[in-house]
Design an enzyme around this catalytic site. Structure first.
Site, mmCIF file in Angstrom:
data_model
loop_
_atom_site.group_PDB
_atom_site.id
_atom_site.type_symbol
_atom_site.label_atom_id
_atom_site.label_comp_id
_atom_site.label_asym_id
_atom_site.label_seq_id
_atom_site.Cartn_x
_atom_site.Cartn_y
_atom_site.Cartn_z
ATOM 1 N N GLU A 81 0.834 -1.202 0.000
ATOM 2 C CA GLU A 81 0.000 0.000 0.000
ATOM 3 C C GLU A 81 0.874 1.260 0.000
ATOM 4 O O GLU A 81 0.542 2.254 -0.659
ATOM 5 C CB GLU A 81 -0.918 0.010 1.225
ATOM 6 C CG GLU A 81 -1.837 -1.189 1.313
ATOM 7 C CD GLU A 81 -1.227 -2.380 2.069
ATOM 8 O OE1 GLU A 81 -2.002 -3.252 2.474
ATOM 9 O OE2 GLU A 81 0.010 -2.448 2.239
ATOM 10 N N CYS A 110 -0.300 1.598 7.188
ATOM 11 C CA CYS A 110 -0.840 1.777 5.836
ATOM 12 C C CYS A 110 -2.268 2.301 5.885
ATOM 13 O O CYS A 110 -2.661 3.123 5.060
ATOM 14 C CB CYS A 110 -0.761 0.468 5.059
ATOM 15 S SG CYS A 110 0.934 -0.013 4.664
#
Length: 151
Positions: A81, A110
């Site tokens: 991510e 993330c």
């Protein structure tokens, strides 16, 4: 007449293909940012560009016996991510309003980054035990749920 696969399955399958580029020895993760049925950026977990990968150096967290989900700061790699966000930023592509398809549920770090990017939804094929991440997504009003990859 043959049926076309639904868009969510299509993007999740691509996330799994992206994960195949991962150099992590513990878990291969892929992520895809999508908006209006178009891929904006992809990312997989691994060391920063032009640096040695865990495939070459070994896994420091494994050597130290660090359990999964802990002490991310001592890992050489970036998460999938994070690499989606970085790739989009490097190329000047805004991901606000995008949907993220991940092979694994984003961790807390993330999650916070994706919230600040303004993503609308996060779909993942595999859950990750992180109650704080789950709570923050809920509080932020971001759709997030398991979407098993079909085939």
């Amino acid at each position: 007449m043959e049926q076309r696969i639904p868009w969510p399955d299509y993007f999740m399958r691509i996330a799994f293909m992206v994960a195949e580029r991962s150099t992590c020895l513990r878990r291969k993760v892929g992520a895809v940012a999508v908006k209006d049925k178009r891929i904006l950026a992809t990312g997989y977990n691994g060391a920063p560009s032009d640096l040695a990968h865990c495939l070459q150096t070994g896994c420091l967290r494994e050597k130290l016996g660090v359990p999964s989900g802990q002490r991310h700061e001592i890992c050489r790699g970036l998460h999938a991510e994070q690499n989606v966000i970085i790739q989009a930023a490097v190329h000047g592509i805004p991901i606000g309003g995008a949907t993220i398809y991940c092979t694994t549920q984003p961790c807390l770090i993330c999650t916070k980054m994706l919230i600040n990017c303004g993503v609308e939804a996060i779909y993942y094929a595999e859950s990750y035990p992180d109650e704080l991440s789950e709570g923050m997504l809920q509080e932020a009003g971001i759709v997030h749920e398991v979407l098993p990859c079909q085939g």
